[in-house]
Design a protein around this motif. Structure first.
Motif, PDB file in Angstrom:
ATOM      1  N   ALA A  21       0.826  -1.204   0.000  1.00 55.40           N
ATOM      2  CA  ALA A  21       0.000   0.000   0.000  1.00 55.40           C
ATOM      3  C   ALA A  21       0.862   1.256   0.000  1.00 55.40           C
ATOM      4  O   ALA A  21       0.543   2.239  -0.680  1.00 55.40           O
ATOM      5  CB  ALA A  21      -0.940  -0.016   1.206  1.00 55.40           C
ATOM      6  N   ASP A  22       1.965   1.236   0.757  1.00 55.07           N
ATOM      7  CA  ASP A  22       2.860   2.399   0.778  1.00 55.07           C
ATOM      8  C   ASP A  22       3.543   2.592  -0.574  1.00 55.07           C
ATOM      9  O   ASP A  22       3.739   3.727  -1.020  1.00 55.07           O
ATOM     10  CB  ASP A  22       3.905   2.229   1.875  1.00 55.07           C
ATOM     11  CG  ASP A  22       3.273   2.200   3.259  1.00 55.07           C
ATOM     12  OD1 ASP A  22       2.147   2.719   3.411  1.00 55.07           O
ATOM     13  OD2 ASP A  22       3.906   1.643   4.189  1.00 55.07           O
ATOM     14  N   ALA A  23       3.915   1.489  -1.214  1.00 56.48           N
ATOM     15  CA  ALA A  23       4.535   1.602  -2.538  1.00 56.48           C
ATOM     16  C   ALA A  23       3.531   2.104  -3.570  1.00 56.48           C
ATOM     17  O   ALA A  23       3.881   2.873  -4.477  1.00 56.48           O
ATOM     18  CB  ALA A  23       5.106   0.247  -2.961  1.00 56.48           C
ATOM     19  N   LEU A  24       2.263   1.690  -3.442  1.00 55.56           N
ATOM     20  CA  LEU A  24       1.243   2.154  -4.382  1.00 55.56           C
ATOM     21  C   LEU A  24       0.922   3.632  -4.182  1.00 55.56           C
ATOM     22  O   LEU A  24       0.505   4.311  -5.139  1.00 55.56           O
ATOM     23  CB  LEU A  24      -0.030   1.328  -4.217  1.00 55.56           C
ATOM     24  CG  LEU A  24       0.021  -0.107  -4.744  1.00 55.56           C
ATOM     25  CD1 LEU A  24      -1.221  -0.877  -4.316  1.00 55.56           C
ATOM     26  CD2 LEU A  24       0.145  -0.124  -6.260  1.00 55.56           C
ATOM     27  N   ASP A  25       1.099   4.147  -2.970  1.00 52.18           N
ATOM     28  CA  ASP A  25       0.815   5.561  -2.719  1.00 52.18           C
ATOM     29  C   ASP A  25       1.712   6.489  -3.538  1.00 52.18           C
ATOM     30  O   ASP A  25       1.339   7.642  -3.805  1.00 52.18           O
ATOM     31  CB  ASP A  25       0.972   5.876  -1.236  1.00 52.18           C
ATOM     32  CG  ASP A  25      -0.210   5.366  -0.418  1.00 52.18           C
ATOM     33  OD1 ASP A  25      -1.310   5.240  -0.997  1.00 52.18           O
ATOM     34  OD2 ASP A  25      -0.030   5.090   0.784  1.00 52.18           O
ATOM     35  N   ASP A  26       2.899   6.015  -3.926  1.00 51.32           N
ATOM     36  CA  ASP A  26       3.827   6.854  -4.678  1.00 51.32           C
ATOM     37  C   ASP A  26       3.571   6.836  -6.183  1.00 51.32           C
ATOM     38  O   ASP A  26       4.216   7.588  -6.922  1.00 51.32           O
ATOM     39  CB  ASP A  26       5.269   6.389  -4.419  1.00 51.32           C
ATOM     40  CG  ASP A  26       5.665   6.550  -2.959  1.00 51.32           C
ATOM     41  OD1 ASP A  26       5.048   7.386  -2.279  1.00 51.32           O
ATOM     42  OD2 ASP A  26       6.585   5.833  -2.514  1.00 51.32           O
ATOM     43  N   VAL A  27       2.669   5.979  -6.647  1.00 48.12           N
ATOM     44  CA  VAL A  27       2.449   5.849  -8.094  1.00 48.12           C
ATOM     45  C   VAL A  27       1.868   7.116  -8.716  1.00 48.12           C
ATOM     46  O   VAL A  27       2.329   7.540  -9.785  1.00 48.12           O
ATOM     47  CB  VAL A  27       1.565   4.620  -8.386  1.00 48.12           C
ATOM     48  CG1 VAL A  27       1.177   4.567  -9.852  1.00 48.12           C
ATOM     49  CG2 VAL A  27       2.308   3.347  -8.002  1.00 48.12           C
ATOM     50  N   PRO A  28       0.853   7.782  -8.129  1.00 51.85           N
ATOM     51  CA  PRO A  28       0.351   9.013  -8.761  1.00 51.85           C
ATOM     52  C   PRO A  28       1.411  10.094  -8.915  1.00 51.85           C
ATOM     53  O   PRO A  28       1.359  10.879  -9.868  1.00 51.85           O
ATOM     54  CB  PRO A  28      -0.774   9.457  -7.818  1.00 51.85           C
ATOM     55  CG  PRO A  28      -1.235   8.211  -7.162  1.00 51.85           C
ATOM     56  CD  PRO A  28      -0.001   7.387  -6.983  1.00 51.85           C
ATOM     57  N   THR A  29       2.382  10.147  -8.000  1.00 49.51           N
ATOM     58  CA  THR A  29       3.454  11.133  -8.140  1.00 49.51           C
ATOM     59  C   THR A  29       4.317  10.835  -9.353  1.00 49.51           C
ATOM     60  O   THR A  29       4.793  11.758 -10.030  1.00 49.51           O
ATOM     61  CB  THR A  29       4.308  11.156  -6.865  1.00 49.51           C
ATOM     62  OG1 THR A  29       3.468  11.395  -5.737  1.00 49.51           O
ATOM     63  CG2 THR A  29       5.370  12.236  -6.936  1.00 49.51           C
ATOM     64  N   ARG A  30       4.520   9.559  -9.667  1.00 44.50           N
ATOM     65  CA  ARG A  30       5.376   9.193 -10.799  1.00 44.50           C
ATOM     66  C   ARG A  30       4.605   9.164 -12.110  1.00 44.50           C
ATOM     67  O   ARG A  30       5.156   9.516 -13.155  1.00 44.50           O
ATOM     68  CB  ARG A  30       5.985   7.811 -10.550  1.00 44.50           C
ATOM     69  CG  ARG A  30       6.801   7.696  -9.276  1.00 44.50           C
ATOM     70  CD  ARG A  30       7.115   6.252  -8.978  1.00 44.50           C
ATOM     71  NE  ARG A  30       7.753   6.072  -7.683  1.00 44.50           N
ATOM     72  CZ  ARG A  30       7.815   4.919  -7.033  1.00 44.50           C
ATOM     73  NH1 ARG A  30       7.266   3.834  -7.576  1.00 44.50           N
ATOM     74  NH2 ARG A  30       8.408   4.831  -5.848  1.00 44.50           N
ATOM     75  N   ALA A  31       3.351   8.734 -12.057  1.00 45.59           N
ATOM     76  CA  ALA A  31       2.605   8.499 -13.295  1.00 45.59           C
ATOM     77  C   ALA A  31       1.548   9.539 -13.594  1.00 45.59           C
ATOM     78  O   ALA A  31       0.990   9.528 -14.690  1.00 45.59           O
ATOM     79  CB  ALA A  31       1.947   7.112 -13.244  1.00 45.59           C
TER      80      ALA A  31
END
Length: 253
Positions: free
Chosen positions: A162-172
């Protein structure tokens, strides 16, 4: 005559030297090697160090190097145009980076429906969120697949999914936030993932249809410029000009 040819000779000499200083491309090997720094990057490092500035930023070094190169080439030929050329070379990397970022965000937004459909199939087959994300990252196409693969790698190295998925909008980009929100809610709070993904699949298809309709509505506006500048003058020359010429000849007679 000789004085007029000296600036052009300097420009040709500078361009030749820059081409000779260009790094030679390395051969393709099984293990990729780091690329050699470009001439503009190296020149930017030299200029920033001479000015006592920090040369740790590759983007800043490239922009400074390109600006100095443009000024060096244009200054002997047209001194007045040296400053505009340097300003244009300074702004060129930023413009190119912005265009590439917009193209990447558009490609990611276009690939979201496929990823959602694959996640629906994976979770419908009984896979958990972690295994579904791993399966989609291995089989999906487009720029969103490496982002999901990075999430899988971080989860395998001990980070919570879940923590790793939280960073996806910042990258994508923000186009993946609804999908990431559904995955995080299921992984962190145990919310049912199947109905959320099915509802999201319908929403992203509607968004894709709306974007296609908006792009279709912009086509007439984009065609207006070539229509006015190319087609209408030719149409006028072929139809109106002969009539005017015949009228003028008849008046003279």
């Amino acid at each position: 005559m000789i004085a007029a040819a000296l600036p052009w000779s300097w420009a040709v000499l500078a361009a030749t030297v820059l081409m000779r200083l260009r790094p030679v491309p390395s051969r393709r090997l099984s293990r990729p090697e780091p690329q050699a720094p470009r001439v503009g990057d190296r020149l930017g490092v030299v200029v920033l160090r001479a000015l006592g500035r920090d040369a740790a930023s590759p983007a800043l070094c490239r922009r400074v190097g390109l600006a100095v190169l443009a000024a060096m080439v244009v200054l002997p030929v047209r001194p007045v145009a040296a400053v505009p050329a340097a300003a244009a070379a300074w702004a060129l990397p930023g413009v190119r980076a912005g265009r590439e970022a917009r193209q990447r965000r558009a490609a990611i937004a276009a690939g979201v429906p496929e990823v959602v459909d694959l996640l629906v199939l994976a979770t419908g087959a009984g896979l958990s969120v972690r295994h579904a994300v791993a399966a989609v990252a291995a089989r999906a196409d487009g720029p969103l697949a490496p982002v999901l693969q990075r999430v899988v790698d971080e989860a395998e190295h001990g980070r919570r999914l879940a923590d790793a998925l939280d960073d996806v909008p910042t990258r994508a980009g923000e186009s993946v936030r609804p999908l990431i929100g559904a995955l995080v809610a299921s992984e962190r709070y145990g919310a049912p993932i199947g109905p959320a993904l099915e509802r999201l699949a319908g929403e992203v298809r509607s968004d894709t249809r709306r974007r296609a309709e908006a792009a279709a509505r912009r086509v007439p506006v984009k065609l207006l410029f070539p229509l006015v500048t190319c087609i209408l003058p030719a149409f006028g020359l072929l139809t109106v000009a002969p009539l005017i010429a015949s009228a003028v000849r008849s008046l003279r007679l």
